[in-house]
Design a protein around this motif. Structure first.
Motif, PDB file in Angstrom:
ATOM      1  N   VAL A  40      -3.434  15.876   9.895  1.00 26.28           N
ATOM      2  CA  VAL A  40      -4.365  14.706   9.943  1.00 26.28           C
ATOM      3  C   VAL A  40      -5.334  14.933  11.113  1.00 26.28           C
ATOM      4  CG1 VAL A  40      -2.941  13.041   8.841  1.00 26.28           C
ATOM      5  CG2 VAL A  40      -2.823  13.310  11.262  1.00 26.28           C
ATOM      6  N   THR A 213      -5.458  15.722   5.259  1.00 27.16           N
ATOM      7  CA  THR A 213      -6.225  14.206   4.983  1.00 27.16           C
ATOM      8  C   THR A 213      -6.651  13.798   6.177  1.00 27.16           C
ATOM      9  OG1 THR A 213      -6.085  12.342   3.900  1.00 27.16           O
ATOM     10  CG2 THR A 213      -3.987  13.167   4.795  1.00 27.16           C
ATOM     11  N   HIS A 214      -7.713  12.800   5.975  1.00 29.39           N
ATOM     12  CA  HIS A 214      -7.950  11.857   7.197  1.00 29.39           C
ATOM     13  C   HIS A 214      -7.422  10.662   7.036  1.00 29.39           C
ATOM     14  CE1 HIS A 214     -11.046  10.897   4.361  1.00 29.39           C
ATOM     15  NE2 HIS A 214     -10.979   9.777   4.864  1.00 29.39           N
ATOM     16  N   LEU A 216      -4.671   8.017   7.108  1.00 31.28           N
ATOM     17  CA  LEU A 216      -3.284   7.498   7.488  1.00 31.28           C
ATOM     18  C   LEU A 216      -2.541   6.897   6.363  1.00 31.28           C
ATOM     19  CD1 LEU A 216      -3.760   6.896  11.197  1.00 31.28           C
ATOM     20  CD2 LEU A 216      -2.620   8.982  10.128  1.00 31.28           C
ATOM     21  N   VAL A 219      -0.748   9.566   4.206  1.00 26.53           N
ATOM     22  CA  VAL A 219       0.093  10.057   5.016  1.00 26.53           C
ATOM     23  C   VAL A 219       1.459   9.209   5.076  1.00 26.53           C
ATOM     24  CG1 VAL A 219       0.604  10.860   7.211  1.00 26.53           C
ATOM     25  CG2 VAL A 219      -1.494  11.302   6.510  1.00 26.53           C
TER      26      VAL A 219
END
Ligand code: SF4
Length: 329
Positions: A40, A213-214, A216, A219
């Motif tokens: 991330v 990915t950005h 969260l 995630v």
């Protein structure tokens, strides 16, 4: 646990008219067999360059891996020839990108596209390839797979197209799947379904996954471990709970505080002030110094060493190092 991938001291540079961009600056990472590692960070942090390096997809001649190794099942991919990499891509390692439409050919049926990869990499018969394609469409949750094989990409919704892309990536049964922002182009409900699908597929096939990915929220839903990148470096890594419940790096804490939650009023969101470092001339010390409320004099001059907080949790920040004199900048 068996490690399927180990990245050691990876440095990737890009030559431009304006100078050399040091996009990745000494990344160390590993991936255990059968787990999902999320990388991330903000745009430009080096997360996609790191994942593209695994596949040797750094555009040449402008981009170059200048140092480091990427060992996949013991083989250093940095030293692997282009011909060997062509055999590895799609068979041992597959990649899924953000926009499903760019991965699908609008002029070919879904069946032709699914079986193409299989026929390229093995001498499988047409009948067996078709059977495998049907099996894969079923695996990714597409109903009536027999009839849908004959359809074209435009006859599917965005979420369905991404399911087909995932089926294509998995048809040769790779050991490693790299997914770079796989749900960014999809709406929120479909994002959740696709993320659930990743988990289901991993349970069924045992594939190891790197998720770039950005987001969260994504995630939190699927990752086992998380690596946080900033300024071309991994600044914190740990199990999902380490990162979400015990974050230690001020940037990780800032990232978590900048994510909206259902129980939060909008005005409590705290954006991270400032901009990422200039990677044409990266700071010699901690890359977060200019934006960090805790910065000390040492931070600007010397990059912090890795602090091992537990077997799973590591951070690069002077706040964790007893040698740092607590003198504010
Ligand atoms: Fe902040 Fe210093 Fe830690 Fe960097 S090393 S995050 S500047 S306290």
């Amino acid at each position: 646990m068996e490690k399927i991938l180990e990245i050691d001291d990876l440095h990737v540079h890009f030559s431009t008219y304006g100078g050399t961009v040091q996009a990745v600056r000494g990344v160390n990472l590993y991936l255990n067999k059968g787990e999902t590692l999320a990388i991330v960070g903000e745009s430009g942090s080096g997360k996609s360059v790191t994942s593209n390096s695994i596949m040797q997809l750094i555009p040449s001649p402008s981009g170059k891996i200048v140092r480091g190794s990427i060992r996949f099942k013991g083989k250093d991919l940095v030293q692997t020839s282009k011909k060997e990499m062509r055999a590895i891509r799609g068979v041992d390692i597959s990649m899924i990108f953000q926009d499903p439409m760019t991965a699908l050919n609008p002029t070919l049926t879904v069946g032709d596209q699914l079986t193409e990869g299989l026929k390229q990499h093995s001498s499988v018969s047409i009948g067996k390839a078709k059977k495998k394609a049907i099996e894969m469409l079923r695996l990714v949750g597409i109903t009536n797979p027999e009839s849908r094989l004959k359809q074209y990409p435009h006859q599917f919704s965005g979420g369905m197209r991404q399911r087909i892309v995932i089926a294509m990536a998995l048809i040769c049964e790779p050991d490693l799947l790299i997914a770079d922002e796989p749900t960014t182009a999809l709406d929120v409900t479909i994002q959740a379904q696709i993320m659930e699908l990743f988990k289901e597929i991993q349970d069924k096939t045992g594939v190891s996954i790197i998720l770039v990915t950005h987001d969260l929220g994504v995630v939190a839903r699927v990752a086992d471990r998380v690596a946080v990148m900033y300024g071309g470096k991994i600044i914190e890594t740990g199990d999902k709970d380490d990162i979400f419940y015990r974050p230690q790096h001020p940037y990780t804490i800032g990232l978590l505080q900048s994510v909206p939650r259902l129980d939060m009023k909008e005005d409590i969101l705290q954006p991270i002030d400032g901009t990422p470092p200039d990677l044409f001339a990266p700071p010699q010390g901690c890359p977060f110094t200019a934006r960090c409320a805790h910065a000390m004099q040492v931070c600007a001059n010397v990059h912090p060493a890795t602090s091992y907080l537990s077997d799973s949790h590591q951070v690069e920040c002077w706040l964790q190092d007893a040698r740092a004199k607590r003198q504010p900048v």
